[in-house]
Design a protein around this motif. Structure first.
Motif, PDB file in Angstrom:
ATOM      1  N   MET A 101       0.819  -1.189   0.000  1.00 21.52           N
ATOM      2  CA  MET A 101       0.000   0.000   0.000  1.00 21.52           C
ATOM      3  C   MET A 101       0.866   1.258   0.000  1.00 21.52           C
ATOM      4  SD  MET A 101      -3.198  -1.035   2.483  1.00 21.52           S
ATOM      5  CE  MET A 101      -3.833   0.601   2.486  1.00 21.52           C
ATOM      6  N   ALA A 102       1.974   1.201   0.710  1.00 20.34           N
ATOM      7  CA  ALA A 102       2.839   2.382   0.797  1.00 20.34           C
ATOM      8  C   ALA A 102       3.378   2.773  -0.577  1.00 20.34           C
ATOM      9  CB  ALA A 102       3.989   2.116   1.765  1.00 20.34           C
ATOM     10  N   ILE A 103       3.739   1.807  -1.392  1.00 15.21           N
ATOM     11  CA  ILE A 103       4.268   2.108  -2.720  1.00 15.21           C
ATOM     12  C   ILE A 103       3.204   2.819  -3.550  1.00 15.21           C
ATOM     13  CG2 ILE A 103       5.074   1.097  -4.895  1.00 15.21           C
ATOM     14  CD1 ILE A 103       6.383  -1.108  -3.192  1.00 15.21           C
ATOM     15  N   GLY A 104       1.973   2.352  -3.500  1.00 16.23           N
ATOM     16  CA  GLY A 104       0.881   2.990  -4.239  1.00 16.23           C
ATOM     17  C   GLY A 104       0.623   4.406  -3.766  1.00 16.23           C
ATOM     18  N   GLN A 105       0.612   4.622  -2.459  1.00 14.74           N
ATOM     19  CA  GLN A 105       0.405   5.965  -1.932  1.00 14.74           C
ATOM     20  C   GLN A 105       1.516   6.907  -2.366  1.00 14.74           C
ATOM     21  OE1 GLN A 105      -0.158   4.860   2.294  1.00 14.74           O
ATOM     22  NE2 GLN A 105      -1.990   6.152   2.165  1.00 14.74           N
ATOM     23  N   LEU A 106       2.748   6.455  -2.256  1.00 15.83           N
ATOM     24  CA  LEU A 106       3.870   7.311  -2.652  1.00 15.83           C
ATOM     25  C   LEU A 106       3.832   7.617  -4.143  1.00 15.83           C
ATOM     26  CD1 LEU A 106       6.676   5.755  -0.460  1.00 15.83           C
ATOM     27  CD2 LEU A 106       5.651   8.030  -0.202  1.00 15.83           C
ATOM     28  N   ALA A 107       3.465   6.646  -4.967  1.00  9.15           N
ATOM     29  CA  ALA A 107       3.359   6.882  -6.407  1.00  9.15           C
ATOM     30  C   ALA A 107       2.282   7.928  -6.693  1.00  9.15           C
ATOM     31  CB  ALA A 107       3.046   5.578  -7.139  1.00  9.15           C
ATOM     32  N   ASP A 108       1.180   7.860  -5.983  1.00  6.20           N
ATOM     33  CA  ASP A 108       0.107   8.835  -6.166  1.00  6.20           C
ATOM     34  C   ASP A 108       0.567  10.221  -5.735  1.00  6.20           C
ATOM     35  OD1 ASP A 108      -2.559   9.714  -6.762  1.00  6.20           O
ATOM     36  OD2 ASP A 108      -2.968   9.714  -4.613  1.00  6.20           O
ATOM     37  N   TYR A 109       1.228  10.325  -4.601  1.00  2.00           N
ATOM     38  CA  TYR A 109       1.720  11.623  -4.129  1.00  2.00           C
ATOM     39  C   TYR A 109       2.748  12.197  -5.099  1.00  2.00           C
ATOM     40  CZ  TYR A 109      -0.168  10.065   0.405  1.00  2.00           C
ATOM     41  OH  TYR A 109      -0.962   9.605   1.417  1.00  2.00           O
ATOM     42  N   ARG A 110       3.671  11.352  -5.547  1.00  6.69           N
ATOM     43  CA  ARG A 110       4.764  11.811  -6.413  1.00  6.69           C
ATOM     44  C   ARG A 110       4.268  12.421  -7.713  1.00  6.69           C
ATOM     45  NH1 ARG A 110       9.753   7.602  -6.189  1.00  6.69           N
ATOM     46  NH2 ARG A 110       8.119   6.096  -6.520  1.00  6.69           N
ATOM     47  N   ARG A 111       3.195  11.868  -8.257  1.00  7.06           N
ATOM     48  CA  ARG A 111       2.747  12.334  -9.571  1.00  7.06           C
ATOM     49  C   ARG A 111       2.218  13.759  -9.534  1.00  7.06           C
ATOM     50  NH1 ARG A 111      -2.864  11.285 -11.007  1.00  7.06           N
ATOM     51  NH2 ARG A 111      -3.969  10.753  -9.098  1.00  7.06           N
ATOM     52  N   HIS A 112       1.948  14.292  -8.349  1.00  5.65           N
ATOM     53  CA  HIS A 112       1.426  15.643  -8.214  1.00  5.65           C
ATOM     54  C   HIS A 112       2.502  16.674  -7.872  1.00  5.65           C
ATOM     55  CE1 HIS A 112      -2.715  14.353  -8.506  1.00  5.65           C
ATOM     56  NE2 HIS A 112      -2.455  13.382  -7.640  1.00  5.65           N
ATOM     57  N   ILE A 113       3.743  16.260  -7.763  1.00  8.33           N
ATOM     58  CA  ILE A 113       4.818  17.151  -7.327  1.00  8.33           C
ATOM     59  C   ILE A 113       5.755  17.451  -8.491  1.00  8.33           C
ATOM     60  CG2 ILE A 113       6.791  17.371  -5.778  1.00  8.33           C
ATOM     61  CD1 ILE A 113       5.274  15.555  -3.837  1.00  8.33           C
ATOM     62  N   PRO A 114       5.979  18.758  -8.775  1.00 10.40           N
ATOM     63  CA  PRO A 114       6.940  19.111  -9.825  1.00 10.40           C
ATOM     64  C   PRO A 114       8.332  18.572  -9.455  1.00 10.40           C
ATOM     65  CG  PRO A 114       5.666  21.032  -9.145  1.00 10.40           C
ATOM     66  CD  PRO A 114       5.352  19.926  -8.178  1.00 10.40           C
ATOM     67  N   GLY A 115       9.077  18.147 -10.462  1.00  4.81           N
ATOM     68  CA  GLY A 115      10.422  17.613 -10.229  1.00  4.81           C
ATOM     69  C   GLY A 115      10.403  16.251  -9.557  1.00  4.81           C
ATOM     70  N   ARG A 116       9.350  15.499  -9.766  1.00  2.00           N
ATOM     71  CA  ARG A 116       9.184  14.228  -9.065  1.00  2.00           C
ATOM     72  C   ARG A 116      10.261  13.198  -9.368  1.00  2.00           C
ATOM     73  NH1 ARG A 116       4.720  14.688 -12.458  1.00  2.00           N
ATOM     74  NH2 ARG A 116       4.818  13.381 -14.296  1.00  2.00           N
ATOM     75  N   LYS A 117      10.927  13.338 -10.497  1.00  2.00           N
ATOM     76  CA  LYS A 117      11.972  12.358 -10.831  1.00  2.00           C
ATOM     77  C   LYS A 117      13.156  12.451  -9.871  1.00  2.00           C
ATOM     78  CE  LYS A 117      10.696  11.883 -15.602  1.00  2.00           C
ATOM     79  NZ  LYS A 117      10.454  10.522 -15.941  1.00  2.00           N
ATOM     80  N   GLU A 118      13.373  13.625  -9.281  1.00  2.00           N
ATOM     81  CA  GLU A 118      14.467  13.812  -8.329  1.00  2.00           C
ATOM     82  C   GLU A 118      14.009  13.623  -6.883  1.00  2.00           C
ATOM     83  OE1 GLU A 118      13.731  16.543 -10.539  1.00  2.00           O
ATOM     84  OE2 GLU A 118      14.943  15.537 -12.056  1.00  2.00           O
ATOM     85  N   LEU A 119      12.727  13.468  -6.669  1.00  2.00           N
ATOM     86  CA  LEU A 119      12.167  13.364  -5.328  1.00  2.00           C
ATOM     87  C   LEU A 119      12.560  12.042  -4.686  1.00  2.00           C
ATOM     88  CD1 LEU A 119      10.201  14.706  -3.292  1.00  2.00           C
ATOM     89  CD2 LEU A 119       8.394  13.345  -4.352  1.00  2.00           C
ATOM     90  N   ARG A 120      13.061  12.119  -3.474  1.00  2.00           N
ATOM     91  CA  ARG A 120      13.394  10.909  -2.720  1.00  2.00           C
ATOM     92  C   ARG A 120      12.248  10.612  -1.768  1.00  2.00           C
ATOM     93  NH1 ARG A 120      19.258  11.931  -0.302  1.00  2.00           N
ATOM     94  NH2 ARG A 120      18.804   9.932   0.654  1.00  2.00           N
ATOM     95  N   VAL A 121      11.756   9.397  -1.803  1.00  2.00           N
ATOM     96  CA  VAL A 121      10.677   8.980  -0.909  1.00  2.00           C
ATOM     97  C   VAL A 121      11.124   7.731  -0.156  1.00  2.00           C
ATOM     98  CG1 VAL A 121       8.848   9.998  -2.304  1.00  2.00           C
ATOM     99  CG2 VAL A 121       9.530   7.642  -2.712  1.00  2.00           C
ATOM    100  N   ALA A 122      10.521   7.520   1.005  1.00  2.00           N
ATOM    101  CA  ALA A 122      10.889   6.367   1.824  1.00  2.00           C
ATOM    102  C   ALA A 122       9.671   5.854   2.575  1.00  2.00           C
ATOM    103  CB  ALA A 122      11.974   6.761   2.820  1.00  2.00           C
ATOM    104  N   VAL A 123       9.731   4.588   2.949  1.00  2.00           N
ATOM    105  CA  VAL A 123       8.731   4.008   3.840  1.00  2.00           C
ATOM    106  C   VAL A 123       9.413   3.719   5.173  1.00  2.00           C
ATOM    107  CG1 VAL A 123       7.283   3.010   2.039  1.00  2.00           C
ATOM    108  CG2 VAL A 123       9.117   1.653   2.997  1.00  2.00           C
ATOM    109  N   LEU A 124       8.661   3.887   6.235  1.00  2.00           N
ATOM    110  CA  LEU A 124       9.127   3.588   7.582  1.00  2.00           C
ATOM    111  C   LEU A 124       8.359   2.367   8.071  1.00  2.00           C
ATOM    112  CD1 LEU A 124      10.654   4.276  10.200  1.00  2.00           C
ATOM    113  CD2 LEU A 124       8.764   5.824  10.764  1.00  2.00           C
TER     114      LEU A 124
END
Length: 62
Positions: free
Chosen positions: A1-24
């Motif tokens: 579920m975390a991967i899906g949520q992060l993918a959804d969030y990332r698509r709305h942020i400019p410069g998403r290709k450089e965005l670092r995301v993580a799960v805890l």
């Protein structure tokens, strides 16, 4: 579920290709889950015996 949520969030942020995301996570996941996170460029932090392990130590360059 975390991967899906992060993918959804990332698509709305400019410069998403450089965005670092993580799960805890509360504990170290299986090797299979680690591989999946790496393939999706999602970093990992999990609780270890003495603090936390993972990002930025396990940072994967896209």
């Amino acid at each position: 579920m975390a991967i899906g949520q992060l993918a959804d969030y990332r698509r709305h942020i400019p410069g998403r290709k450089e965005l670092r995301v993580a799960v805890l996570l509360p504990s170290e996941p299986t090797a299979d889950v680690k591989d999946l996170l790496g393939e999706e460029y999602v970093e990992l932090v999990y609780q270890a015996d003495h603090g936390f392990a993972g990002w930025p130590l396990a940072y994967n360059q896209p």
